[in-house]
Design a protein around this motif. Sequence first.
Motif, PDB file in Angstrom:
ATOM      1  N   SER A 229      -1.760  -7.546   7.442  1.00  0.00           N
ATOM      2  CA  SER A 229      -0.859  -6.423   7.189  1.00  0.00           C
ATOM      3  C   SER A 229      -1.239  -5.219   8.029  1.00  0.00           C
ATOM      4  CB  SER A 229      -0.905  -6.065   5.700  1.00  0.00           C
ATOM      5  OG  SER A 229      -0.056  -4.974   5.418  1.00  0.00           O
ATOM      6  N   ALA A 230      -2.541  -4.902   8.071  1.00  0.00           N
ATOM      7  CA  ALA A 230      -3.001  -3.737   8.852  1.00  0.00           C
ATOM      8  C   ALA A 230      -2.734  -3.925  10.341  1.00  0.00           C
ATOM      9  CB  ALA A 230      -4.496  -3.517   8.595  1.00  0.00           C
ATOM     10  N   ALA A 231      -2.931  -5.155  10.844  1.00  0.00           N
ATOM     11  CA  ALA A 231      -2.710  -5.418  12.272  1.00  0.00           C
ATOM     12  C   ALA A 231      -1.245  -5.211  12.650  1.00  0.00           C
ATOM     13  CB  ALA A 231      -3.155  -6.838  12.614  1.00  0.00           C
ATOM     14  N   VAL A 232      -0.339  -5.656  11.793  1.00  0.00           N
ATOM     15  CA  VAL A 232       1.090  -5.510  12.094  1.00  0.00           C
ATOM     16  C   VAL A 232       1.514  -4.050  11.990  1.00  0.00           C
ATOM     17  CG1 VAL A 232       3.407  -6.107  11.284  1.00  0.00           C
ATOM     18  CG2 VAL A 232       1.664  -7.876  11.518  1.00  0.00           C
ATOM     19  N   MET A 233       0.980  -3.324  11.034  1.00  0.00           N
ATOM     20  CA  MET A 233       1.267  -1.888  10.949  1.00  0.00           C
ATOM     21  C   MET A 233       0.806  -1.185  12.225  1.00  0.00           C
ATOM     22  SD  MET A 233       2.690  -1.236   7.927  1.00  0.00           S
ATOM     23  CE  MET A 233       2.315   0.446   7.436  1.00  0.00           C
ATOM     24  N   GLN A 234      -0.376  -1.572  12.710  1.00  0.00           N
ATOM     25  CA  GLN A 234      -0.897  -1.002  13.952  1.00  0.00           C
ATOM     26  C   GLN A 234       0.002  -1.348  15.130  1.00  0.00           C
ATOM     27  OE1 GLN A 234      -4.905  -2.257  14.896  1.00  0.00           O
ATOM     28  NE2 GLN A 234      -4.680  -1.729  17.059  1.00  0.00           N
ATOM     29  N   LEU A 235       0.449  -2.605  15.184  1.00  0.00           N
ATOM     30  CA  LEU A 235       1.304  -3.055  16.287  1.00  0.00           C
ATOM     31  C   LEU A 235       2.579  -2.222  16.370  1.00  0.00           C
ATOM     32  CD1 LEU A 235       2.086  -5.197  18.487  1.00  0.00           C
ATOM     33  CD2 LEU A 235       3.123  -6.508  16.604  1.00  0.00           C
ATOM     34  N   PHE A 236       3.240  -2.023  15.234  1.00  0.00           N
ATOM     35  CA  PHE A 236       4.531  -1.329  15.258  1.00  0.00           C
ATOM     36  C   PHE A 236       4.400   0.186  15.324  1.00  0.00           C
ATOM     37  CE2 PHE A 236       6.014  -5.520  14.105  1.00  0.00           C
ATOM     38  CZ  PHE A 236       7.225  -5.591  14.781  1.00  0.00           C
ATOM     39  N   GLN A 237       3.183   0.682  15.177  1.00  0.00           N
ATOM     40  CA  GLN A 237       2.943   2.090  15.494  1.00  0.00           C
ATOM     41  C   GLN A 237       2.900   2.299  17.000  1.00  0.00           C
ATOM     42  OE1 GLN A 237      -0.697   3.072  13.475  1.00  0.00           O
ATOM     43  NE2 GLN A 237       0.277   3.211  11.448  1.00  0.00           N
TER      44      GLN A 237
END
Length: 343
Positions: A229-237
């Motif tokens: 979840s954290a990795a995907v949030m980082q990606l879309f930031q």
Amino acid sequence: MAKRATVADVAALAKVSSATVSNVIGNRSGKVSTRTRQRVLEAISALNYTYNENAATLRSNKSNIIGLVIHDLSNPYYTELIAKINRQLAKKGYATILACSDENLESQQSYLHLMQRHNALAVLLCPTWDTSGEHLAAWHDLSPTITFLRPVGSHESDFIGIDNYQAAYDLTRQLIADGHRQLAFIGGSQSSRLRRQRLQGWKDAHEDAGISWNDAHILYCSSSMSAGSAAVMQLFQQTSDVTALVCYQDIVAFGAMNALHYMGKTVGGEIAVTGFDGLSDAEGWLPSLTTAEVQIAVLAEHIVDRLLARLEKPQEPPSVTLLHAHIHWRASSHGDVDSSHAR
């Protein structure tokens, strides 16, 4: 305290020799007549005799113990696999000693020595990433070692694994065929050989389709839902153009899908998501997860079969078996792709 019954006591009551009692206990067919066998079993029951397996092990210098050392018990894929291996070994008359190294080489080596002290017949090992052939050499000289899922870069031991490269290639190539042009690869650690194999399949599928891949779309993370979840949030930031995620594991994909839901993005419509492992929860997830799976029951069967073959013929050269992954195409990857990404 009552004296514990011995083989000699059973033999005396059944009016047979101690060797006959041992043949009955060892279930050696053809050695004892049906009538005599029944008489020995009745004597065993009457005396409440219990077979002393530890003493037998000391006498024969053999045991029925199989060591099972794994690097991670928090991942449901490994717990499902271990359960199936354990059940199959139990049906064959073997007991297992289970140990978890927690991705620590020193702990792993200590557990291997523990298996040695318990006179284990063999070890099934899913090794830490920093395990080398040299680390296993000393144990391998004493008892067979079957490695699985994680290769150690050595051909001194039997290995049962998955064709990770081909599965990742097939997943990525189909996503590209579906019209996706901006794909991300999420999960795994830099030291993981499996991750390198899957990532290479992802990259080669891009190159074979004539599409450039973006380094910024490749993110490391640990094997958990929260990390995914954290990795995907980082990606879309960092970007908004990614339309497909190839996740290193199902557990990472679950976390990725949760993050996408939180951001208001439609999984399977706006963003395609795929995983790797074929966890039983993948089909029941909402939406159901597309995943590359080698059935855990099949993998466990290959591991146990290889172990039994190695015990029967310890001098045969080691073998490498790579199992093909079946891709379950489900709702998480079957949505419409925006026209700007059309094939």
